[in-house]
Design an enzyme around this catalytic site. Structure first.
Site, PDB file in Angstrom:
ATOM      1  CG  ASP A  21      19.558  16.471 -18.967  1.00  0.00           C
ATOM      2  OD1 ASP A  21      20.415  15.911 -18.268  1.00  0.00           O
ATOM      3  OD2 ASP A  21      19.149  16.020 -20.053  1.00  0.00           O
ATOM      4  CG  ASP A  75      -0.257  -0.137   2.509  1.00  0.00           C
ATOM      5  OD1 ASP A  75       0.987  -0.366   2.500  1.00  0.00           O
ATOM      6  OD2 ASP A  75      -0.907  -0.031   3.556  1.00  0.00           O
ATOM      7  CG  ASP A 110      23.176  13.152 -17.138  1.00  0.00           C
ATOM      8  OD1 ASP A 110      22.417  14.081 -16.778  1.00  0.00           O
ATOM      9  OD2 ASP A 110      23.090  12.601 -18.251  1.00  0.00           O
ATOM     10  CG  HIS A 125      20.742   5.244 -19.971  1.00  0.00           C
ATOM     11  ND1 HIS A 125      19.839   4.763 -20.885  1.00  0.00           N
ATOM     12  CD2 HIS A 125      21.009   6.509 -20.343  1.00  0.00           C
ATOM     13  CE1 HIS A 125      19.589   5.702 -21.788  1.00  0.00           C
ATOM     14  NE2 HIS A 125      20.284   6.771 -21.482  1.00  0.00           N
ATOM     15  CG  HIS A 130      25.068  10.080 -26.466  1.00  0.00           C
ATOM     16  ND1 HIS A 130      25.037  11.459 -26.520  1.00  0.00           N
ATOM     17  CD2 HIS A 130      26.066   9.753 -25.608  1.00  0.00           C
ATOM     18  CE1 HIS A 130      25.965  11.938 -25.700  1.00  0.00           C
ATOM     19  NE2 HIS A 130      26.613  10.932 -25.148  1.00  0.00           N
ATOM     20  NE  ARG A 152      25.881  12.550 -20.600  1.00  0.00           N
ATOM     21  CZ  ARG A 152      26.016  11.312 -20.148  1.00  0.00           C
ATOM     22  NH1 ARG A 152      26.736  10.432 -20.805  1.00  0.00           N
ATOM     23  NH2 ARG A 152      25.432  10.939 -19.012  1.00  0.00           N
ATOM     24  CE1 TYR A 188      29.892   9.106 -22.135  1.00  0.00           C
ATOM     25  CE2 TYR A 188      29.493   9.158 -24.509  1.00  0.00           C
ATOM     26  CZ  TYR A 188      29.242   9.644 -23.241  1.00  0.00           C
ATOM     27  OH  TYR A 188      28.335  10.666 -23.080  1.00  0.00           O
ATOM     28  CD  GLU A 247      22.630  16.704 -20.459  1.00  0.00           C
ATOM     29  OE1 GLU A 247      22.965  15.907 -19.566  1.00  0.00           O
ATOM     30  OE2 GLU A 247      21.580  16.584 -21.119  1.00  0.00           O
ATOM     31  CD  GLU A 282      22.543  15.040 -23.534  1.00  0.00           C
ATOM     32  OE1 GLU A 282      23.006  14.135 -22.842  1.00  0.00           O
ATOM     33  OE2 GLU A 282      21.336  15.348 -23.544  1.00  0.00           O
ATOM     34  CG  HIS A 323      14.805  12.445 -23.086  1.00  0.00           C
ATOM     35  ND1 HIS A 323      15.117  11.115 -23.071  1.00  0.00           N
ATOM     36  CD2 HIS A 323      15.939  13.086 -22.679  1.00  0.00           C
ATOM     37  CE1 HIS A 323      16.377  10.951 -22.664  1.00  0.00           C
ATOM     38  NE2 HIS A 323      16.882  12.140 -22.412  1.00  0.00           N
ATOM     39  CG  HIS A 345      17.320  15.553 -24.810  1.00  0.00           C
ATOM     40  ND1 HIS A 345      16.713  16.227 -23.776  1.00  0.00           N
ATOM     41  CD2 HIS A 345      18.467  15.032 -24.283  1.00  0.00           C
ATOM     42  CE1 HIS A 345      17.450  16.090 -22.675  1.00  0.00           C
ATOM     43  NE2 HIS A 345      18.524  15.384 -22.951  1.00  0.00           N
TER      44      HIS A 345
END
Ligand code: GLY
Ligand code: MN
Ligand code: MN
Length: 416
Positions: free
Chosen positions: A250, A19, A239, A222, A329, A384, A367, A386, A363, A340, A333
């Protein structure tokens, strides 16, 4: 939509286990149109000669409010939010067929929630069952998200101010994370610093699950486990961005765990930073959506050749797609209520043109996983960078500028 009825429900509450519920988050489309944050609410917009807005929401309930907190109820919702009519959500099934009667089209979103789809079709069938009494049923069902996506894509002054606020809290959080980072600490401890600063700044939640990735973990795009120990000599990629009053930020920053870039880390970092600068320079009204991505790829491909990570000419590396081994990538975006965000990237087969009021991320990354055909010194370096960028009448504004990103600024902040 010139004539017809739009029906937009907010998001349901979702059970986490037994619950206990997940923290409640309203539906972005519903919130965009209403500003109403309670669950169990549905907006009906009627377009035509006599346009009107109708909200169905939870009734006042003294007992429930003792347990769960304040709820507006239809009367106060109408007074405070300015809907033309408000009714109890419990009356929605009874009232909806009358709202749909004699309307040429119904504009809603189907296909995401089977129970909702069945409910909408049930109302439609009730109207269709009345045709012999002279009532006309809507002949067209169209997608309301498609209509709203274009509106959401251009942010007004209030939305931009909110996004600026989200950016401000998130840049403070990244600075706090940089100060807190040291060899021997853990990814989750640094994640805690980010969450602390988000909430302290008034943000309701993170806009997405924070990525706090030390060393080789930065090469997992990710990565959200955030449970490893941080080692001197590794980079840390963060990130993370907060959500403030519904709007996302972001940001990614990458910096050395011990506060000082090694020579190899610095080479890769400066390359990504140059790619990002080239991409951001392309953000202006009239530029194609893909211009920042193309600019970033151009810089990255040249750098990958110079570092000995890709072989051949820059054109060959781009043509063959060899650069994708290290940059897999895209460069950004749309950003807004959703991280996104809503909005098409192409129109009639071509990349759409940027317009003032659009907000996007820039961004690029690089890698380099440990493996046979790379120089050892670059192994497990993941970078990265961004930022969130608003298109303005004269060019662009970087909303997240306050998070340090030059080598000198990062090293100075971490020394301090
Ligand atoms: N944090 C999600 C993204 O950068 O797209
Ligand atoms: Mn992003
Ligand atoms: Mn991100």
């Amino acid at each position: 939509m010139q004539h017809g009825v739009a029906i937009i429900p907010t998001a349901p509450e979702r059970t986490r286990n037994r619950d206990s519920h997940y923290p409640y988050r309203f539906d972005s489309y519903f919130y965009y149109l209403t500003g109403f944050v309670e669950p169990a609410a549905v907006l009906v917009l009627i377009a035509g000669a006599k346009p009107r807005s109708v909200l169905f929401c939870r009734a006042k309930d003294k007992d429930r409010e003792i347990w769960d907190g304040f709820r507006y109820g239809p009367e106060a919702a109408r007074a405070v939010f300015g809907f033309d009519e408000c009714y109890k959500i419990a009356d929605m099934d009874a009232r909806m067929p009358a709202l749909l009667a004699d309307q040429p089209q119904v504009c809603c979103h189907l296909g995401s929630d089977g129970a909702w789809d069945a409910r909408v079709l049930g109302w439609l069938n009730e109207v269709r069952a009345q045709v012999r009494t002279g009532v006309a049923a809507p002949a067209t069902i169209s997608d309301v998200h498609t209509l709203l996506d274009e509106m959401r894509l251009i942010k007004d002054a209030h939305e931009l101010a909110t996004m600026q606020g989200a950016a401000q809290i998130s840049t403070a959080a990244h600075q706090r994370a940089m100060r807190a980072t040291a060899p021997g600490r853990t990814e989750y401890e640094i994640e805690a610093e980010l969450l602390h600063e988000f909430r302290r700044g008034g943000a309701q939640s993170p806009a997405y699950t924070s990525i706090v990735a030390g060393g080789a973990n930065a090469c997992i795009l990710h990565y959200v486990q955030n449970d490893a120990r941080l080692n001197a000599g590794d980079l840390l990629l963060i990130d993370a961005g907060c959500e403030l009053d519904g709007y996302a930020s972001d940001i990614t920053r990458t910096f050395p765990v011990n506060g000082k870039f090694s020579a190899a880390q610095r080479e890769v970092y400066e390359l990504v930073l140059a790619a990002q600068a080239a991409a951001i320079a392309q953000v202006m009204p009239g530029a194609g959506w893909n211009a920042p991505h193309d600019a970033a790829v151009q810089v990255l491909a040249r750098g990958l050749v110079d570092l000995g990570l890709c072989r051949g000419s820059v054109d060959q590396v781009i043509e063959s797609g060899d650069y994708r081994k290290f940059y897999m990538h895209r460069t950004g975006h749309w950003l807004g209520l959703d991280v996104h965000d809503a909005g098409d990237y192409k129109r009639g087969g071509d990349w759409r043109k940027l317009e003032p009021g659009m907000v996007l991320t820039v961004e690029p990354g690089c890698y380099i996983q440990a493996g046979d055909d790379i120089p050892d010194r670059y192994a497990n370096i993941g970078v990265r960078i961004e930022d969130d960028v608003a298109v303005t009448a004269s060019g662009h504004e970087v909303l997240t500028q306050a998070a340090p990103k030059t080598v000198a600024d990062i090293e100075a902040l971490m020394r301090g």
